[in-house]
Design an enzyme around this catalytic site. Structure first.
Site, PDB file in Angstrom:
ATOM      1  N   GLU A 147       0.808  -1.226   0.000  1.00  4.93           N
ATOM      2  CA  GLU A 147       0.000   0.000   0.000  1.00  4.93           C
ATOM      3  C   GLU A 147       0.840   1.275   0.000  1.00  4.93           C
ATOM      4  O   GLU A 147       0.810   2.051   0.962  1.00  4.93           O
ATOM      5  CB  GLU A 147      -0.957   0.007   1.187  1.00  4.93           C
ATOM      6  CG  GLU A 147      -1.975  -1.115   1.123  1.00  4.93           C
ATOM      7  CD  GLU A 147      -3.026  -1.036   2.222  1.00  4.93           C
ATOM      8  OE1 GLU A 147      -2.714  -0.491   3.289  1.00  4.93           O
ATOM      9  OE2 GLU A 147      -4.146  -1.517   1.988  1.00  4.93           O
ATOM     10  N   GLU A 302      -6.615  -7.885  -0.803  1.00  4.95           N
ATOM     11  CA  GLU A 302      -7.061  -7.877   0.599  1.00  4.95           C
ATOM     12  C   GLU A 302      -8.501  -7.412   0.702  1.00  4.95           C
ATOM     13  O   GLU A 302      -8.911  -6.472   0.022  1.00  4.95           O
ATOM     14  CB  GLU A 302      -6.243  -6.890   1.443  1.00  4.95           C
ATOM     15  CG  GLU A 302      -4.819  -7.266   1.695  1.00  4.95           C
ATOM     16  CD  GLU A 302      -4.140  -6.213   2.585  1.00  4.95           C
ATOM     17  OE1 GLU A 302      -4.836  -5.535   3.367  1.00  4.95           O
ATOM     18  OE2 GLU A 302      -2.917  -6.063   2.470  1.00  4.95           O
TER      19      GLU A 302
HETATM   20  C1  GLA Z   1      -4.293  -2.842   4.888  1.00  7.14           C
HETATM   21  C2  GLA Z   1      -2.926  -3.462   5.028  1.00  7.14           C
HETATM   22  C3  GLA Z   1      -2.911  -4.689   5.855  1.00  7.14           C
HETATM   23  C4  GLA Z   1      -3.789  -4.545   7.061  1.00  7.14           C
HETATM   24  C5  GLA Z   1      -5.179  -4.195   6.605  1.00  7.14           C
HETATM   25  C6  GLA Z   1      -6.189  -4.142   7.702  1.00  7.14           C
HETATM   26  O1  GLA Z   1      -4.987  -3.312   3.820  1.00  7.14           O
HETATM   27  O2  GLA Z   1      -2.333  -3.736   3.792  1.00  7.14           O
HETATM   28  O3  GLA Z   1      -1.586  -4.931   6.258  1.00  7.14           O
HETATM   29  O4  GLA Z   1      -3.275  -3.538   7.869  1.00  7.14           O
HETATM   30  O5  GLA Z   1      -5.123  -2.947   5.971  1.00  7.14           O
HETATM   31  O6  GLA Z   1      -6.167  -2.970   8.426  1.00  7.14           O
END
Ligand code: GLA
Ligand code: GLA
Length: 659
Positions: A147, A302
């Site tokens: 991210e 995700e």
């Molecule tokens: C993001 C991050 C994960 C985790 C999720 C949930 O998507 O990439 O590592 O922290 O949020 O909060």
């Protein structure tokens, strides 16, 4: 190159567990039909406990185990969380906020992406991982970083920003002109005088802040490319490399640019509302993901099994939602559905984040629904690789977003992502499949294009929109669009600046409305937030203001330009009126819903294969079963659709290979 087949699984962090748990993981992954797990995202401190000393033994064993269990690996570079030894050795690589605070380690993402020491360390660990695991048969894809989103205001960022500015503007004179530094005595006499937009006394310069956001997006992309290339050197050409993009309500990246650099787009999506608003939000995220990749299949990397993120709390998902949301992403082009994470952590910062195997273990609703979702995804294997076609698009431009997100705007309620989402929602409510498109892209394949608050539009963007309408397209432009150029300088002579000609109107005054105020319109509806003093220059007034100082002046206009039509709506219409307007432009432009006559809250989306096969996804987000007339094979029920037709249960999903 894409990933092959349908993926199901999630982030897997075996380093948080013991051997007994791993054994159970093997068994439960088989039960849940898990075939892909993301490993190593936050494992830097374990992989490189001291600078240059690697410990790969534990990861060797995990990859072997997963491989033996038939689970493919999405191997991540761990660079989103530098270990404490790194940050202590390189304090200059720690991020500095706009107010000058240098952050300390203790969380994640504690680095300045522009710091040379960080960049070197990141490429080193990424390259070392790829060297070791480049040929490993378990590794099906590579996941760079996590991210990308951080920005920094330190001295090293300042230096990199200046290099970027020189390349963009060429000369200081050009920069001074672009930023309008004649205002408030901001003229820069040397490059060294230019700082990141740190905390200052009053409004920042809008050209300055816009370029700073562009700079950071480019810097993040450069960091991605560096790691990708370091990995690529050691891996087979057929193994894809990507990153997980996050699509929240703020945005630090130009996602179109990332879409061009990744082998396929991967996104993380966390639903932001319960009920049908959450379903619309899922579609909003999924349609953007597909669009950023140019329509190619993409991957949901995700999501939460039981997580609906509101600003002040995390709500659980209703029963049935894990399957429905997973398939809603797949319907819109994702070749699979992954979660964060496999097993719910018992310690650490996200111990309350939901997972596929919850704290209570596998004898739970969440695990059962997860396993059922895994079985459903497996039943959709034949859908992998197919694509989605849309006839309507919403324009999406990072520059327009960043420009509008500046202090000193006429109304603090102008909200680019919200207006984008609302436009998408109106099309979603109408059952229409929607793409997002960049204003400068070739729009000719769309019958209808919506341009919500395209506040900034470049000359190239304006020319592209003109070509689109001239060639027969229907364009619906919404208030406060077209008014500034690519440097955030107003296009003088009347609003909406660059789009006046194609819309056949001229505006002389923006009249934002007070919070809670509404202005009556001639069709009995009302506008809020914004109004404009407009006159037509060729266009017809479809609706006029019916009260106040603008009484009798046009509010919504329509203009035949070339072979197409340019619509303009100068206020924020109330929901019903907005839906009615979108309904009218849909009808006029000949865009039809994927399946006609479905009740509100029931989604229908088609995926099509190059060989002519098509699959209709029907996602029933309502509390009543719904009949759908379609013939073919019901893949989830594993039988032909009965002669009396398909019935999709309340909260259920059906996927039919059409005859
Ligand atoms: C993001 C991050 C994960 C985790 C999720 C949930 O998507 O990439 O590592 O922290 O949020 O909060
Ligand atoms: C003050 C300042 C001006 C201008 C106006 C409008 O009056 O003196 O320079 O900034 O506010 O904001």
């Amino acid at each position: 190159m894409p990933l092959t087949g349908m993926a199901f699984g999630g982030d897997y962090n075996p380093e948080q567990w013991d051997e007994e748990t791993w054994k159970e993981d093997d068994e439960l992954m088989r039960q849940a039909r898990v075939n892909l797990v993301t490993v190593g995202v936050f494992s830097w401190a374990l992989l490189e406990p001291e600078e240059g000393r690697y410990e790969f033994g534990w990861l060797d064993a995990q990859l072997e185990r997963l491989h033996a269990n038939g689970v493919r690996v999405d191997l991540a570079t761990p660079t989103a969380s530098p270990p404490p030894w790194f940050t202590l050795a390189h304090p200059e690589a720690m991020p500095v906020t706009a107010d000058g605070t240098r952050l300390t380690h203790g969380s994640r993402d504690t680095y300045c992406l522009a710091a040379p020491a960080y960049r070197r360390a990141a490429v080193r660990i990424a390259g070392a991982l790829a060297e070791r695991y480049g040929d490993h048969p378990a590794v099906a894809m590579w996941h760079i970083h996590n991210e990308y989103a951080t920005v920094c205001h330190c001295e090293q960022s300042a230096a990199a920003f200046r290099v970027w500015l020189r390349a963009r503007h060429g000369s200081l004179d050009a920069l001074n002109e672009a930023w309008g530094t004649a205002f408030w005595s901001q003229r820069y006499g040397s490059w060294e005088q230019i700082m990141p937009p740190r905390a200052t006394q009053w409004h920042l310069n809008p050209g300055h802040t816009l370029d700073f956001r562009r700079f950071w997006s480019d810097e993040a992309l450069a960091a991605y490319r560096e790691q990708r290339d370091a990995v690529r050197r050691h891996i087979p050409a057929a193994v894809p490399v990507t990153t997980n993009l996050m699509l929240p309500g703020y945005q630090n990246l130009d996602l179109w640019a990332f879409g061009r650099e990744v082998d396929f787009v991967g996104i993380d999506h966390y639903m932001d509302a319960p009920g049908v608003d959450g379903d619309a939000d899922t579609a909003f995220g999924a349609d953007r993901a597909r669009s950023f990749g140019g329509g190619r299949p993409w991957l949901l990397i995700e999501q939460g099994t039981n997580t609906v993120y509101l600003p002040d709390r995390v709500l659980p998902k209703d029963p049935g939602r894990i399957l429905r949301s997973s398939l809603a992403h797949i319907a819109r082009g994702s070749d699979g559905a992954l979660f964060f994470q496999w097993r719910q952590s018992r310690a650490g910062a996200e111990l309350w984040h939901s997972a596929m195997v919850p704290h209570a273990g596998p004898d739970t609703r969440i695990f059962r629904e997860t396993a059922a979702t895994g079985a459903a995804v497996a039943a959709l294997e034949e859908v992998a690789g197919s694509t989605v076609t849309a006839e309507a698009a919403v324009l999406h431009d990072a520059d327009a977003w960043w420009a509008l997100d500046t202090n000193g705007m006429p109304s603090s309620e102008l909200d680019y992502p919200a207006t984008l989402k609302r436009a998408h929602r109106a099309l979603w409510d109408a059952g229409v499949t929607t793409d997002f498109a960049h204003p400068e892209s070739d729009l000719s394949r769309y019958r209808l294009v919506l341009a919500p608050s395209l506040y900034l539009v470049s000359d190239a963007g304006a020319a592209s929109l003109r070509r689109y309408v001239e060639g027969g397209g229907t364009l619906l432009v919404q208030y406060f669009s077209g008014v500034v150029d690519e440097h955030h300088r107003v296009r003088t002579g009347g609003y909406p600046g660059a789009l006046r000609e194609v819309l056949g109107i001229r505006g002389e005054e923006h009249r934002p409305l007070a919070a809670g105020d509404a202005v009556a319109l001639s069709d009995g509806s009302a506008g809020t937030l914004w109004s404009e003093d407009l006159r037509t220059e060729g266009a017809e007034a479809v609706t006029s203001y019916a009260a106040g100082p603008l009484s009798g002046k046009p509010a919504v206009t329509r203009y035949g330009f070339g072979a197409g039509t340019g619509w303009y709506v100068s206020t924020r219409l109330a929901d019903a009126a907005y839906r009615a307007l979108v309904g009218r432009v849909l009808a006029e432009s000949g865009v039809r819903p994927e399946v006609a006559g479905l009740p509100a809250g029931v989604e229908a989306v088609r995926r099509r294969a190059a060989d002519g096969r098509s699959w209709l996804f029907v996602i029933n987000n309502t509390e009543r079963q719904v009949p759908v007339s379609v013939r073919g094979r019901d893949l989830l029920a594993a039988r032909a659709v009965p002669p009396e037709g398909l019935t999709v249960p309340a909260g259920g999903v059906a996927v039919v290979r059409e005859e």
